[in-house]
Design a protein around this motif. Structure first.
Motif, mmCIF file in Angstrom:
data_model
loop_
_atom_site.group_PDB
_atom_site.id
_atom_site.type_symbol
_atom_site.label_atom_id
_atom_site.label_comp_id
_atom_site.label_asym_id
_atom_site.label_seq_id
_atom_site.Cartn_x
_atom_site.Cartn_y
_atom_site.Cartn_z
ATOM 1 N N UNK A 330 0.916 -1.013 0.015
ATOM 2 C CA UNK A 330 0.104 0.031 -0.276
ATOM 3 C C UNK A 330 0.867 1.364 -0.047
ATOM 4 N N UNK A 331 2.015 1.131 0.607
ATOM 5 C CA UNK A 331 2.956 2.325 0.789
ATOM 6 C C UNK A 331 3.843 2.217 -0.526
ATOM 7 N N UNK A 332 4.653 0.988 -0.876
ATOM 8 C CA UNK A 332 5.683 0.873 -1.783
ATOM 9 C C UNK A 332 5.167 0.784 -3.121
ATOM 10 N N UNK A 333 4.136 0.551 -3.648
ATOM 11 C CA UNK A 333 3.874 0.003 -4.771
ATOM 12 C C UNK A 333 3.994 1.160 -5.731
ATOM 13 N N UNK A 334 4.524 0.916 -7.010
ATOM 14 C CA UNK A 334 4.562 1.972 -8.026
ATOM 15 C C UNK A 334 5.471 3.103 -7.477
ATOM 16 N N UNK A 395 14.099 6.508 -0.008
ATOM 17 C CA UNK A 395 13.326 7.402 0.914
ATOM 18 C C UNK A 395 12.440 8.381 -0.100
ATOM 19 N N UNK A 396 13.033 8.429 -1.449
ATOM 20 C CA UNK A 396 12.113 9.068 -2.320
ATOM 21 C C UNK A 396 10.710 8.201 -2.312
ATOM 22 N N UNK A 397 10.788 6.802 -2.657
ATOM 23 C CA UNK A 397 9.575 6.263 -2.625
ATOM 24 C C UNK A 397 8.755 6.264 -1.471
ATOM 25 N N UNK A 398 9.315 6.215 -0.168
ATOM 26 C CA UNK A 398 8.540 6.395 0.847
ATOM 27 C C UNK A 398 7.767 7.831 1.132
ATOM 28 N N UNK A 399 8.662 8.875 0.574
ATOM 29 C CA UNK A 399 7.695 10.002 0.458
ATOM 30 C C UNK A 399 6.402 10.092 -0.572
ATOM 31 N N UNK A 400 6.810 9.266 -1.795
ATOM 32 C CA UNK A 400 5.690 9.155 -2.856
ATOM 33 C C UNK A 400 4.495 8.537 -1.997
ATOM 34 N N UNK A 401 5.004 7.234 -1.424
ATOM 35 C CA UNK A 401 3.959 6.228 -1.018
ATOM 36 C C UNK A 401 2.858 7.076 0.102
ATOM 37 N N UNK A 402 3.763 7.760 0.940
ATOM 38 C CA UNK A 402 3.142 8.353 2.059
ATOM 39 C C UNK A 402 2.143 9.617 1.754
ATOM 40 N N UNK A 403 2.675 10.357 0.660
ATOM 41 C CA UNK A 403 1.991 11.290 0.049
ATOM 42 C C UNK A 403 0.936 11.070 -0.521
#
Lengths: 464, 88
Positions: A330-334, A395-403
């Motif tokens: 849910x957080x990391x995909x795409x 960390x870019x991915x986590x920012x994307x997923x969280x956002x």
């Protein structure tokens, strides 16, 4: 002329595959850097179609997987199989023919993809004719390996031989099925069926194409570098059979959000988690015996790179099972998180072992390394480069997923990612410089006159 | 989707048959009999210190770098799971 093109000298095909691998590493890394630059400053690149991200990215990936990784593994297996079977390679001239043929196939990859001739399926972009070219090459390598095994003087098959032989069979079938070679016009099936096949192939490029060959080389190199036997050969064979059972159906965990049958999703998640079994069978076997002999790893730059590959393998394979869970996806995909994960799997694990194997095996093939200092410089450049790339993309991915979960739209998040993409670009520069040092060092090593005959095992194999 | 199930079953049965063939071949050729000797196969030509002398551990930059990468991997995984748990 024939003797120059297709020499019968033992080890010659291995050395030429290593030259091939070092060349395509630099080419593939350069395409990766160009792709990273497009992400930072799209206007910097010429307004030409081959410089668009949609063409650079598949070229980068396919050149590195097939041009660098497989070439290095082919060179490695052509040395390791005869060495542990106590015989010489069955058909050295055929192996040298395979080197030339393989390079023609490899040249067709960027030629096709940069001109937009693509089948548009991830890792399977190459047109049908290139797919057939790759399959023929794998079949030739498998023929060489199995005929060498048939002529062995040592009855027991060392675990590396199991992985190499099994890996070549898996590579052939996974590649043929995943590229839907029975449908030449599109190289695809239809609807969700095609996606399932594509990710069966996509994930197994890592698990059943790269992993077996990389593990096979590590199983040969780490015990030899530390002069320490495996912790348990039975455990290593258990890991081999567990890999067959666990890895085959993991690919569908890329499609958890898609309308795929629930039973297939469950199988893929269970198998992804169970993969921890063969992974730790391997790591236990190569880490435990050397716990008090790390100095010997430290002293040999090739072995050090191979060992570093096992460290990246550990991290990748800790991430993998968690990553297959729907709640984590849910957080990391795409997001870029997955890109970071793929880089440490293919380059951290597969790539470091490939480079280390080349540095370790060249002296066994009668060629002392041209400059160990350059090799060490390359090691640190690539270690720092890959670490920077991994951290920035994670960390870019986590920012994307969280956002995205907080309802942010893509265009508001993009400026947040700029600094991470910049770090990725700088990391890419370090990797390309490392690739430049590598090709210089390998080619200088091989173009010099023969230096040193290598240790006894080589002599025995070479003169058999 | 039925077509996929057929392909999946063909793949599974073919792969299993090949694996069983390999196991039977290995048992008949006594590949699993002498596992202790198999551990030494890459070392047979080296001077006989395998399992013998124990050189001291050298702590160099490489060792610390690899330990650092291991720790970094664990921290990054922990951060990822923390973000996941925050979103339930």
């Amino acid at each position: 002329m024939i003797d120059f093109l297709f020499p019968d000298e033992p080890g010659s095909a291995s050395r030429r595959f290593f030259m091939t691998a070092s060349f395509w590493l630099l080419v593939g890394l350069t395409f990766g850097l160009l792709g990273a630059i497009v992400m930072i400053a799209p206007d910097l690149m010429p307004a030409l179609a081959p410089f668009s991200f949609g063409r650079l990215r598949p070229t980068h990936i396919n050149v590195l997987i097939f041009g660098f990784l497989l070439s290095a593994y082919f060179g490695g297996l052509l040395y390791v199989v005869p060495a542990v079977c106590r015989t010489r390679l069955s058909y050295e001239r055929l192996a040298n023919f395979a080197v030339w043929y393989w390079n023609v196939v490899l040249l067709s990859i960027p030629a096709a993809l940069l001109h937009g001739w693509t089948q548009g399926r991830e890792y399977a972009e190459m047109p049908w004719i290139v797919d057939i070219g790759i399959l023929v090459a794998v079949a030739v390598l498998a023929f060489l390996v199995f005929t060498t095994i048939a002529r062995r003087k040592e009855n027991l098959l060392y675990v590396s031989v199991w992985y190499i032989a099994g890996g070549l069979i898996w590579t052939f079938f996974v590649f043929a099925v995943g590229n839907v070679v029975w449908n030449p016009p599109t190289g695809s099936w239809f609807g969700m069926n095609d996606q399932i096949l594509m990710w069966f192939y996509g994930h197994n490029v890592v698990g059943l194409v790269v992993t077996p060959q990389a593990i096979a080389l590590a199983y040969f190199i780490i015990p030899r570098a530390t002069r320490t036997p495996l912790y348990s050969h039975a455990l290593s064979l258990f890991g081999f059979w567990a890999l067959i059972v666990m890895y085959t159906h993991t690919g569908t965990h890329h499609l958890l959000q898609a309308p795929v049958p629930q039973w297939l999703k469950v199988i893929s998640i269970v198998n992804s988690i169970a993969l921890i079994i063969p992974v730790f069978a391997f790591l236990t076997n190569v880490w435990l015996p050397i716990k008090d002999r790390f100095g010997r790893i430290y002293d040999d730059v090739g072995a050090k790179m191979v060992f570093t590959g096992t460290v990246w393998y550990f991290i990748t394979c800790l991430q993998g099972p968690f990553h297959s869970l729907p709640s984590v996806q849910r957080v990391t995909h795409f997001t870029q998180w997955v890109v970071a994960h793929a880089h440490i799997a293919l380059f951290g694990f597969g790539g470091f072992i490939a480079m280390g194997a080349i540095y370790f095996l060249l002296p066994l093939l009668g060629r002392e390394i041209y400059s160990k200092r350059l090799a060490n410089m390359q090691y640190w450049l690539m270690l720092v480069g890959l670490t920077g790339l991994f951290l920035s993309l994670t960390f870019a991915g986590l920012i994307q997923g969280e956002g995205w979960l907080n309802g942010e739209v893509v265009y508001r998040l993009l400026p947040e990612l700029q600094r991470y993409f910049l770090v990725r670009g700088i990391s890419g520069v370090l990797l390309v410089i490392g690739g430049g040092l590598f090709i210089f060092n390998v080619w200088m090593t091989l173009l010099r006159k023969k230096s040193g005959a290598g240790p006894a095992l080589t002599k025995e194999v070479v003169t058999a | 989707m039925n077509q996929f199930v057929h392909l999946w079953l063909i793949f599974l049965s073919t792969g299993s048959a090949m694996a069983v063939f390999a196991v039977v071949w290995a048992i008949r050729r006594r590949q699993f009999d002498d596992q202790d000797r198999a551990r030494y196969l890459p070392l047979v030509d080296l001077p006989g210190d395998a399992g013998g002398d124990r050189p001291p551990i050298r702590r160099g930059a490489s060792l610390y770098a690899l330990l650092g990468i291991l720790a970094m991997g664990l921290v990054v995984l922990a951060v990822t799971l923390t973000v996941v748990l925050r979103h339930g």
